[in-house]
Design a protein around this motif. Structure first.
Motif, mmCIF file in Angstrom:
data_model
loop_
_atom_site.group_PDB
_atom_site.id
_atom_site.type_symbol
_atom_site.label_atom_id
_atom_site.label_comp_id
_atom_site.label_asym_id
_atom_site.label_seq_id
_atom_site.Cartn_x
_atom_site.Cartn_y
_atom_site.Cartn_z
ATOM 1 N N ASP A 132 -15.046 16.757 5.844
ATOM 2 C CA ASP A 132 -13.790 17.828 5.966
ATOM 3 C C ASP A 132 -12.857 17.323 7.268
ATOM 4 O O ASP A 132 -11.737 17.294 7.008
ATOM 5 N N ALA A 133 -13.393 16.629 8.102
ATOM 6 C CA ALA A 133 -12.424 15.806 9.180
ATOM 7 C C ALA A 133 -11.606 14.692 8.479
ATOM 8 O O ALA A 133 -10.312 14.917 8.884
ATOM 9 N N LEU A 134 -12.334 14.095 7.772
ATOM 10 C CA LEU A 134 -11.373 13.083 7.262
ATOM 11 C C LEU A 134 -10.217 13.652 6.145
ATOM 12 O O LEU A 134 -9.199 13.165 6.120
ATOM 13 N N MET A 135 -10.604 14.577 5.487
ATOM 14 C CA MET A 135 -9.654 15.294 4.551
ATOM 15 C C MET A 135 -8.503 15.958 5.371
ATOM 16 O O MET A 135 -7.399 16.129 4.817
ATOM 17 N N ALA A 136 -9.111 16.316 6.592
ATOM 18 C CA ALA A 136 -7.800 16.934 7.486
ATOM 19 C C ALA A 136 -6.958 16.067 7.959
ATOM 20 O O ALA A 136 -5.508 16.131 7.983
ATOM 21 N N GLY A 137 -7.527 14.641 8.262
ATOM 22 C CA GLY A 137 -6.611 13.551 8.559
ATOM 23 C C GLY A 137 -5.809 13.000 7.536
ATOM 24 O O GLY A 137 -4.598 12.641 7.687
ATOM 25 N N TRP A 138 -6.491 13.178 6.043
ATOM 26 C CA TRP A 138 -5.757 12.695 5.109
ATOM 27 C C TRP A 138 -4.442 13.690 4.824
ATOM 28 O O TRP A 138 -3.300 13.353 4.486
ATOM 29 N N LYS A 139 -4.580 14.811 5.144
ATOM 30 C CA LYS A 139 -3.433 16.090 4.887
ATOM 31 C C LYS A 139 -2.414 15.641 5.639
ATOM 32 O O LYS A 139 -1.148 15.653 5.310
ATOM 33 N N HIS A 140 -2.817 15.476 7.140
ATOM 34 C CA HIS A 140 -1.849 15.093 8.244
ATOM 35 C C HIS A 140 -1.057 13.744 7.697
ATOM 36 O O HIS A 140 0.148 13.639 7.639
ATOM 37 N N TRP B 298 0.772 -1.099 -0.100
ATOM 38 C CA TRP B 298 -0.119 -0.058 0.119
ATOM 39 C C TRP B 298 0.868 1.216 0.175
ATOM 40 O O TRP B 298 0.461 2.394 -0.638
ATOM 41 N N MET B 299 2.024 1.271 0.680
ATOM 42 C CA MET B 299 2.967 2.247 0.746
ATOM 43 C C MET B 299 3.365 2.830 -0.630
ATOM 44 O O MET B 299 3.706 3.924 -1.140
ATOM 45 N N GLY B 300 3.483 1.662 -1.473
ATOM 46 C CA GLY B 300 3.979 2.023 -3.134
ATOM 47 C C GLY B 300 2.853 2.172 -3.796
ATOM 48 O O GLY B 300 3.144 2.276 -5.128
ATOM 49 N N MET B 301 1.561 2.455 -3.365
ATOM 50 C CA MET B 301 0.445 2.615 -4.155
ATOM 51 C C MET B 301 -0.129 4.085 -4.211
ATOM 52 O O MET B 301 -0.557 4.472 -3.202
ATOM 53 N N PRO B 302 0.039 4.812 -5.093
ATOM 54 C CA PRO B 302 -0.060 6.504 -5.157
ATOM 55 C C PRO B 302 -1.589 6.429 -4.917
ATOM 56 O O PRO B 302 -2.429 5.921 -5.795
ATOM 57 N N VAL B 303 -1.989 7.371 -4.131
ATOM 58 C CA VAL B 303 -3.410 7.830 -4.073
ATOM 59 C C VAL B 303 -3.213 9.532 -3.960
ATOM 60 O O VAL B 303 -2.687 10.246 -3.339
ATOM 61 N N THR B 304 -3.998 10.254 -5.151
ATOM 62 C CA THR B 304 -4.060 11.538 -5.006
ATOM 63 C C THR B 304 -5.178 12.102 -4.020
ATOM 64 O O THR B 304 -5.924 11.243 -3.632
ATOM 65 N N SER B 305 -5.118 13.468 -3.814
ATOM 66 C CA SER B 305 -6.276 14.041 -2.864
ATOM 67 C C SER B 305 -7.480 13.953 -3.435
ATOM 68 O O SER B 305 -8.530 13.424 -2.845
ATOM 69 N N PRO B 306 -7.884 14.122 -4.821
ATOM 70 C CA PRO B 306 -9.146 13.932 -5.335
ATOM 71 C C PRO B 306 -9.554 12.604 -5.250
ATOM 72 O O PRO B 306 -10.744 12.244 -5.030
ATOM 73 N N VAL B 307 -8.659 11.679 -5.503
ATOM 74 C CA VAL B 307 -9.232 10.267 -5.258
ATOM 75 C C VAL B 307 -9.342 9.721 -3.714
ATOM 76 O O VAL B 307 -10.675 9.259 -3.639
ATOM 77 N N ALA B 308 -8.758 10.379 -2.952
ATOM 78 C CA ALA B 308 -8.980 10.001 -1.547
ATOM 79 C C ALA B 308 -10.298 10.782 -1.120
ATOM 80 O O ALA B 308 -11.235 10.103 -0.409
ATOM 81 N N VAL C 113 3.504 9.773 5.687
ATOM 82 C CA VAL C 113 3.892 8.873 4.997
ATOM 83 C C VAL C 113 3.908 9.059 3.636
ATOM 84 O O VAL C 113 4.227 7.756 2.824
ATOM 85 N N GLY C 114 3.167 10.006 2.959
ATOM 86 C CA GLY C 114 3.225 10.123 1.363
ATOM 87 C C GLY C 114 1.886 9.921 1.022
ATOM 88 O O GLY C 114 0.845 9.553 1.656
ATOM 89 N N GLN C 115 1.667 10.361 -0.364
ATOM 90 C CA GLN C 115 0.137 10.167 -0.913
ATOM 91 C C GLN C 115 0.208 8.835 -1.217
ATOM 92 O O GLN C 115 0.281 8.463 -2.540
ATOM 93 N N ASN C 116 -0.342 7.781 -0.493
ATOM 94 C CA ASN C 116 -0.569 6.485 -0.861
ATOM 95 C C ASN C 116 -1.813 6.072 -0.141
ATOM 96 O O ASN C 116 -2.316 6.498 0.827
ATOM 97 N N LYS C 117 -1.683 4.502 -0.499
ATOM 98 C CA LYS C 117 -2.996 3.809 0.046
ATOM 99 C C LYS C 117 -2.668 3.646 1.831
ATOM 100 O O LYS C 117 -3.550 3.430 2.259
ATOM 101 N N TRP C 118 -1.394 3.608 2.029
ATOM 102 C CA TRP C 118 -1.155 3.488 3.442
ATOM 103 C C TRP C 118 -1.994 4.797 3.991
ATOM 104 O O TRP C 118 -2.054 4.793 5.450
#
Length: 286
Positions: free
Chosen positions: A228-236, A192-202, A241-246
């Protein structure tokens, strides 16, 4: 609890109190008379040391006592013989109507990324008010922020209605299977760390799973405050750890376990954990 000893820090009285199944009476407004409720219709669960009513149930309901649950989980751990190095915490809520226990194993650890340690954890639940079935599940505890890593592997989970008996042998087998799945999850997390996920996909993933609001129209609706709370968590998490599935995965588990802002943190956490377990099954499509 043969083979295992409760740590001295556990206050038994918090969860080991007497309960009885009792008959009920009913009254009408403005009428001082009491009328018996037939046991075939409903009965109550009373905490007899405080005389508090903890729940009302149908005639087929059988109370699984908190003490029985705690003993069965520890007996299952003893039978599974996975480790004797553990700490645990048992909490009760709503005057004892609900119980949640966690058992952590500091010697059973995986490290999918440098300095990102996850220890094996067994979590169990019970209630007298019918809100929580008896449940036991194996998962990971991510140590850097202490949020649980909920496993989507249902083989590691036991759920029993209060019309059945707790199966210690079956629970022990599932704890062992849960441990095996836990150690095997290291490779999955690294993938999962090697699988990129963009913010729009998240954001799109959150909208269609955790934040989705069911309706009868063709328009997609979602819970904006939760998103909004989840996207704040995603940003953090993605910054850490990078924009990925992890990062996506840990955003969800962090949200599920951080519930102190809720009016009922224990209920909210239980609800969110179930939502996350369902959403995680959709991660294969991200």
């Amino acid at each position: 609890m043969d083979g295992l000893i409760k740590p001295d820090s556990v206050i038994v009285d918090d969860w080991d109190f007497p309960v009885e199944t009792v008959d009920l009476t009913a009254s009408k407004l403005g009428d001082c008379n009491l009328y018996d409720v037939p046991p075939s219709m409903a009965r109550g669960i009373m905490r007899t040391d405080t005389n508090q009513m903890l729940g009302v149930h149908g005639s087929k309901y059988k109370a699984i006592k908190h003490d029985t649950v705690v003993n069965s989980v520890f007996d299952a751990l003893s039978s599974a013989n996975i480790s004797k190095d553990f700490t645990h915490n048992i909490e009760v809520f709503d005057n004892g109507a609900k119980m949640r226990g966690t058992i952590n194993f500091p010697d059973l650890v995986i490290e999918p990324e440098l300095n990102d340690h996850i220890s094996f954890q067994v979590v169990f639940y019970n209630s007298y008010d019918g809100s929580w079935s008896f449940a036991q599940q194996a998962q990971g505890l991510r140590l850097w922020c202490l949020n649980g890593c909920t496993t989507p592997d249902t083989v590691a989970k036991t759920v029993a209605k209060h019309t059945t008996h707790v199966n210690v042998e079956g629970s022990a087998a599932k704890i062992q299977l849960g441990l095996d799945a836990f150690f095997n999850s290291k490779d999955k997390y690294q993938q999962w760390m090697g699988m990129p996920v963009t913010s729009p996909v998240a954001e799109g993933f959150f909208k269609t799973t955790i934040c989705d609001v069911k309706n009868n129209t063709s328009e997609q609706k979602y819970n904006f405050k939760r998103l909004d709370a989840l996207m704040a968590g995603w940003k953090h998490n993605s910054a850490h750890v990078g924009q990925n599935k992890w990062a996506l995965y840990n955003t969800m588990t962090e949200w599920a376990t951080h519930t102190d802002e809720s009016r009922s943190p224990a209920n909210t956490r239980r609800l969110r954990e179930n939502q996350i377990a369902s959403a995680i099954k959709q991660l294969t499509f991200v």
